[in-house]
Design an enzyme around this catalytic site. Structure first.
Site, PDB file in Angstrom:
ATOM      1  N   HIS A 163       0.868  -1.182   0.000  1.00  0.00           N
ATOM      2  CA  HIS A 163       0.000   0.000   0.000  1.00  0.00           C
ATOM      3  C   HIS A 163       0.898   1.222   0.000  1.00  0.00           C
ATOM      4  CE1 HIS A 163      -3.790   2.226   0.749  1.00  0.00           C
ATOM      5  NE2 HIS A 163      -2.947   3.106   1.288  1.00  0.00           N
ATOM      6  N   CYS A 164       0.719   2.100  -0.991  1.00  0.00           N
ATOM      7  CA  CYS A 164       1.578   3.273  -1.149  1.00  0.00           C
ATOM      8  C   CYS A 164       0.783   4.543  -0.851  1.00  0.00           C
ATOM      9  CB  CYS A 164       2.143   3.321  -2.572  1.00  0.00           C
ATOM     10  SG  CYS A 164       3.225   4.748  -2.858  1.00  0.00           S
ATOM     11  N   PRO A 165       1.157   5.287   0.195  1.00  0.00           N
ATOM     12  CA  PRO A 165       0.421   6.525   0.494  1.00  0.00           C
ATOM     13  C   PRO A 165       0.583   7.586  -0.585  1.00  0.00           C
ATOM     14  CG  PRO A 165       2.383   6.323   1.878  1.00  0.00           C
ATOM     15  CD  PRO A 165       2.218   5.014   1.178  1.00  0.00           C
ATOM     16  N   ASN A 168      -2.124   6.882  -2.677  1.00  0.00           N
ATOM     17  CA  ASN A 168      -3.351   6.681  -1.906  1.00  0.00           C
ATOM     18  C   ASN A 168      -4.088   5.424  -2.346  1.00  0.00           C
ATOM     19  OD1 ASN A 168      -5.343   7.327   0.027  1.00  0.00           O
ATOM     20  ND2 ASN A 168      -6.618   8.318  -1.513  1.00  0.00           N
ATOM     21  N   ASN A 169      -3.340   4.348  -2.531  1.00  0.00           N
ATOM     22  CA  ASN A 169      -3.965   3.116  -3.000  1.00  0.00           C
ATOM     23  C   ASN A 169      -3.007   1.957  -2.800  1.00  0.00           C
ATOM     24  OD1 ASN A 169      -5.900   1.469  -4.102  1.00  0.00           O
ATOM     25  ND2 ASN A 169      -5.847   2.375  -6.143  1.00  0.00           N
TER      26      ASN A 169
END
Length: 306
Positions: A163-165, A168-169
């Protein structure tokens, strides 16, 4: 811990699952269909404040770099044709990076429906007697092989990498191509901005500052120093991320699987087949387009539609 269910013995208890509060699923306007979005299904947006802030920061940094190139570097640069070519290259990279980021943000990464571990859906799997399927106890969904639960999206994501901030996904089966393109185009854009900023410094140092920039010497220096710092930082960061993603794809092993040192229970594909599984088949210039939806085969599609 995963909960196993066999074809002859599985839980038929009904589960009441509220709509996922972590994700907003919006109807896609016809306008966006022109840009390749899966408008017939939905637009996926994760409602995470940290991720939203990171996305805003990303767009602000791209806009700042574009402003410096457009208003500080290009107007007084010598050599009209070279100036035009450099500007065009930068803007193409910036546009492709922006489009790739947006596609990564709004594409369903491969989420499995919450609460689909029902009697009817398990029968649809066509399992033989004694075969086992697994249910995620957190989102009450049938959990296929290589799927992992994301605590931010609150869903099980098929072939989840991480999950990569900044997007945002989750990065999963359906949007890994766009994430790889985003890192690649940001990296290229950053290196090109480094070249243009350094060249501008050299030009200004060997000429009159009043003819070198439309801004004062201190203002021009500050603009260029900030751009150099931003470009260098993101060039290194995205280059590492791009290399990590390509290594993960070619080895047919996601970031989570590598982190957990999981023993592969699936048959690993060759590096070329793994690339085509992410970017589409056959190889073409569309591999490099964030507006192209890769065509890859998916088994038991109904399990992975939201």
């Amino acid at each position: 811990m995963l909960q196993p269910y066999s074809m002859t013995r599985y839980d038929t208890t009904s589960h009441s699952i509220d709509p996922n509060p972590a994700v907003a699923i919006l109807n896609c306007a016809p306008f966006w269909r022109r840009f390749g979005f899966r408008c017939g299904r939905h637009v996926w947006i994760v409602k995470d404040i940290c991720g939203i802030i990171c996305c805003v920061i990303t767009y602000m940094l791209i806009l700042y770099a574009t402003f410096v190139v457009m208003c500080v570097i290009m107007p007084t640069s010598h050599g009209s044709w070279l100036n035009f070519v450099n500007g065009l290259i930068f803007y193409v990279f910036a546009a492709l990076a922006f489009a790739s980021h947006v596609r990564t943000v709004v594409t369903d990464p491969g989420a499995i429906p919450r609460g689909n571990a029902t009697d009817e859906n398990i029968r649809k799997l066509g399992l033989r007697d004694g075969q086992v399927v697994f249910k995620c106890p957190k989102c009450v969904s049938i959990k296929p092989e290589r799927a992992h639960h994301c605590s931010v999206c609150r869903r099980c994501i098929k072939k989840m990498d991480h999950h990569c901030p900044w997007v945002n996904n989750c990065v999963g089966e359906n949007n890994q191509k766009y994430f790889v393109l985003f890192t690649m185009y940001i990296c290229l854009m950053s290196f090109h901005a480094l070249y243009m900023a350094i060249n501008k410094f050299i030009t200004c140092a060997t000429s009159d500052w009043r003819e070198c920039s439309n801004y004062s010497a201190p203002a021009t220096t500050i603009f260029l120093i900030i751009l150099l710092f931003e470009a260098l930082l993101f060039a290194m960061f995205t280059a590492i991320m791009f290399g990590t993603q390509m290594s993960s794809i070619c080895s047919d092993e996601t970031g989570i699987e590598q982190l957990k040192s999981e023993n592969p229970t699936w048959e690993k594909k060759s590096w070329w087949l793994s690339l085509k599984a992410v970017f589409g088949h056959p190889f073409s210039f569309k591999w490099f387009s964030p507006f192209h939806i890769p065509v890859v085969g998916k088994d038991q599609v109904y399990l992975y539609n939201v």
